[in-house]
Design a protein around this motif. Structure first.
Motif, PDB file in Angstrom:
ATOM      1  N   THR A 198      -6.617  -4.320 -12.104  1.00  0.00           N
ATOM      2  CA  THR A 198      -6.761  -2.914 -11.038  1.00  0.00           C
ATOM      3  C   THR A 198      -6.206  -3.306  -9.788  1.00  0.00           C
ATOM      4  OG1 THR A 198      -8.744  -4.143 -10.171  1.00  0.00           O
ATOM      5  CG2 THR A 198      -9.104  -3.164 -12.403  1.00  0.00           C
ATOM      6  N   SER A 199      -6.325  -2.457  -8.662  1.00  0.00           N
ATOM      7  CA  SER A 199      -5.875  -2.443  -7.529  1.00  0.00           C
ATOM      8  C   SER A 199      -5.891  -3.861  -6.774  1.00  0.00           C
ATOM      9  CB  SER A 199      -6.471  -1.416  -6.542  1.00  0.00           C
ATOM     10  OG  SER A 199      -6.838  -0.228  -7.255  1.00  0.00           O
ATOM     11  N   ILE A 241      -3.077  -6.369  -4.883  1.00  0.00           N
ATOM     12  CA  ILE A 241      -3.428  -6.853  -3.599  1.00  0.00           C
ATOM     13  C   ILE A 241      -3.225  -8.302  -3.647  1.00  0.00           C
ATOM     14  CG2 ILE A 241      -4.916  -7.131  -1.732  1.00  0.00           C
ATOM     15  CD1 ILE A 241      -6.370  -4.579  -2.676  1.00  0.00           C
ATOM     16  N   VAL A 243      -5.036  -1.732   5.668  1.00  0.00           N
ATOM     17  CA  VAL A 243      -5.109  -0.907   4.755  1.00  0.00           C
ATOM     18  C   VAL A 243      -4.886   0.423   5.161  1.00  0.00           C
ATOM     19  CG1 VAL A 243      -7.349  -0.130   3.685  1.00  0.00           C
ATOM     20  CG2 VAL A 243      -7.357  -2.424   4.048  1.00  0.00           C
ATOM     21  N   GLY A 248      -5.730   3.790   3.920  1.00  0.00           N
ATOM     22  CA  GLY A 248      -6.949   4.501   3.473  1.00  0.00           C
ATOM     23  C   GLY A 248      -8.354   3.730   3.147  1.00  0.00           C
ATOM     24  N   THR A 301     -11.790   3.566   1.659  1.00  0.00           N
ATOM     25  CA  THR A 301     -12.709   4.631   1.350  1.00  0.00           C
ATOM     26  C   THR A 301     -14.110   4.236   1.741  1.00  0.00           C
ATOM     27  OG1 THR A 301     -12.357   3.306  -0.848  1.00  0.00           O
ATOM     28  CG2 THR A 301     -11.518   5.534  -0.929  1.00  0.00           C
ATOM     29  N   ASP A 345      -2.423  -1.789   1.931  1.00  0.00           N
ATOM     30  CA  ASP A 345      -3.014  -1.442   0.724  1.00  0.00           C
ATOM     31  C   ASP A 345      -3.448  -0.080   0.641  1.00  0.00           C
ATOM     32  OD1 ASP A 345      -5.015  -0.830  -1.383  1.00  0.00           O
ATOM     33  OD2 ASP A 345      -6.792  -1.934  -0.473  1.00  0.00           O
ATOM     34  N   THR A 361      -4.075   1.930  -1.929  1.00  0.00           N
ATOM     35  CA  THR A 361      -4.636   2.264  -3.116  1.00  0.00           C
ATOM     36  C   THR A 361      -5.335   3.726  -3.276  1.00  0.00           C
ATOM     37  OG1 THR A 361      -5.380   0.079  -3.753  1.00  0.00           O
ATOM     38  CG2 THR A 361      -6.726   1.532  -4.910  1.00  0.00           C
ATOM     39  N   ALA A 362      -6.030   4.004  -1.956  1.00  0.00           N
ATOM     40  CA  ALA A 362      -6.819   4.938  -1.997  1.00  0.00           C
ATOM     41  C   ALA A 362      -6.141   6.251  -1.289  1.00  0.00           C
ATOM     42  CB  ALA A 362      -8.183   4.823  -1.134  1.00  0.00           C
ATOM     43  N   GLN A 378      -6.676   5.018  -9.803  1.00  0.00           N
ATOM     44  CA  GLN A 378      -7.929   5.891 -10.206  1.00  0.00           C
ATOM     45  C   GLN A 378      -8.225   6.680  -8.888  1.00  0.00           C
ATOM     46  OE1 GLN A 378      -7.850   2.438  -9.723  1.00  0.00           O
ATOM     47  NE2 GLN A 378      -9.606   1.714  -8.883  1.00  0.00           N
TER      48      GLN A 378
END
Ligand SMILES: *Cc1c(COP(=O)(O)O)cnc(C)c1O
Length: 414
Positions: free
Chosen positions: A72-73, A77, A145, A147, A149, A174, A176-177, A199
């Motif tokens: 996963t993300s 990282i 980071v 975004g 979440t 990061d 991811t979002a 995702q």
């Protein structure tokens, strides 16, 4: 529902409107049901090369080393941090939410000397605040980071690359979002490493993490020491700081697997790679800018609808991500009860919050496949109905009408 032990899996229908995961693009799910290939089949290595080329475009970079980490993300990282950080390295983490704390936690495990600066949840840093901290701390890496979440905030990154160059600092984020729903220009912004996940705005299932590494970051990782293949007993002294203490997350070995050497490492997660390839195709076919504009359109629609319902939103919305909104839970309302009613009566999932926001804020996402008019209207309709049934009164119908007007104005512009 068939509950026999040998029944085929048949998950309930859900509209996933939380901060992720979200419903996958149907095309991605179809791609993932394709038959497997051997890992050195030219068809498979051809797909791997395609994935590298596609994600270079998604990340707006020329970086050769743009590839997938399986996991996963968090795997992306961790691979970057474990591969780049040597014990004793100073790292600076500007923390504005939960995922900043995650970067600190992983950097601690890499035995970095971790320095943080913090702003209250709901805010972001100015470039000056970060430059001041870099001047004071002189870190080897800046870990950010884009975004987060947990707070729905988007940290501006475009000025940080120049600052990092001036002070000789490696720059990681990061994304991811945020990737796919908000601008991110890896080369233009001077980023040395970025990781993402499927995702959120990329509209796939979690399980692969696209990463990209600048030539500078590649050089740093290549210089780390590796155990020679075939040696069984390794004679490494205590405190051998050049060694990367992970095999799976050693991006030097992952590069040798994705590169022309094709040195055996792990077995690439084939179905996940098919899905990641399809996600990138969808994003590039729509066009990066058009996709970001779509996330902004539907994110704004959700914001206007929530405000028209008489609800307050969380944080400094000038710095909100396009794809997720924090909604203040009204005083007399039990947030978990509303979420349960949304799920059970309407099949719609919205998110809860962590840490200081727990019980105070719902998080509603409009991303990837769910950055659509129907998803926004269905969610607002259900939320208003549930709130009304719990005796929280709203200007009846105002939210939906406001949102319909918002879309109409957009159609008129188009
Ligand atoms: C959602 C999110 C993640 C998710 O990590 P997983 O390992 O895929 O669960 C990571 N970082 C940020 C900023 C996120 O918003």
């Amino acid at each position: 529902m068939d509950l026999s032990p040998f029944s085929q899996i048949n998950p309930p229908q859900r509209l996933l409107m939380g901060p992720g995961p979200i419903n996958a693009y149907p095309r991605v799910l179809r791609a993932m049901s394709s038959q497997l290939l051997g890992q050195y089949d030219p068809a498979m290595t051809g797909y791997m090369n395609e994935v590298m080329a596609l994600y270079r475009q998604v990340f707006c970079t020329k970086n050769q080393w743009t590839m997938l980490v399986n996991g996963t993300s968090r795997a992306g990282i961790e691979a970057i941090l474990v591969s780049a950080i040597k014990p004793g390295d100073k790292v600076l983490v500007p923390v504005f939410g939960r995922f900043g704390h995650l970067l600190c936690e992983i950097a601690h495990r890499c035995r970095a000397e971790v320095h943080t600066i913090e702003v209250p949840w709901g805010e972001v840093f100015s470039a000056d605040q970060i430059e001041d901290a870099i001047r004071r701390i002189k870190p080897r890496l800046l870990l950010t980071v884009q975004g987060d979440t947990s707070t729905t905030m988007l940290q501006p990154l475009h000025e940080l690359g120049d600052i990092c160059r001036r002070y000789g600092v490696l720059f990681y984020t990061d994304a991811t979002a945020s990737l796919g729903g908000n601008p991110l220009e890896v080369d233009a912004w001077g980023l040395d490493a970025v990781s993402a996940g499927m995702q959120k705005c990329l509209g796939g299932p979690s399980g692969t993490s696209p990463v990209t590494l600048s030539p500078e970051m590649e050089a740093v990782i290549r210089r780390r020491k590796r155990v020679e293949q075939g040696i069984r007993t390794v004679d490494h002294a205590e405190g051998d700081d050049e060694m990367i203490y992970s095999n799976y997350f050693d991006l030097g070995m992952v590069m040798d697997y994705w590169g022309p050497e094709r040195l055996n490492h792990h077995t690439e997660a084939t179905s996940a790679l098919f899905g990641a390839r399809e996600s990138a195709q969808i994003i590039l076919q729509e066009g990066l800018e058009a996709g970001i504009a779509r996330h902004r359109l539907h994110g704004d629609a959700m914001l206007k609808g929530i405000q028209a319902m008489g609800l307050q939103v969380f944080g400094d919305i000038r710095h909100k991500m396009n794809n997720v909104l924090g909604v203040m839970i009204p005083d007399q309302i039990n947030g978990d009860q509303v979420r349960a009613r949304m799920l059970n009566d309407f099949g719609i999932e919205i998110g809860t919050s962590f840490g200081p926001l727990h019980g105070k804020v719902w998080r509603i996402g409009t991303m990837g496949y769910n950055a659509r008019k129907q998803s926004v209207l269905q969610t607002l309709t259900a939320l208003e109905a549930v709130l009304n049934s719990l005796r929280f009164s709203t200007p009846r119908g105002a939210a939906i009408q406001t949102v319909l007007d918002h879309y109409l104005a957009d159609d008129n512009h188009a």
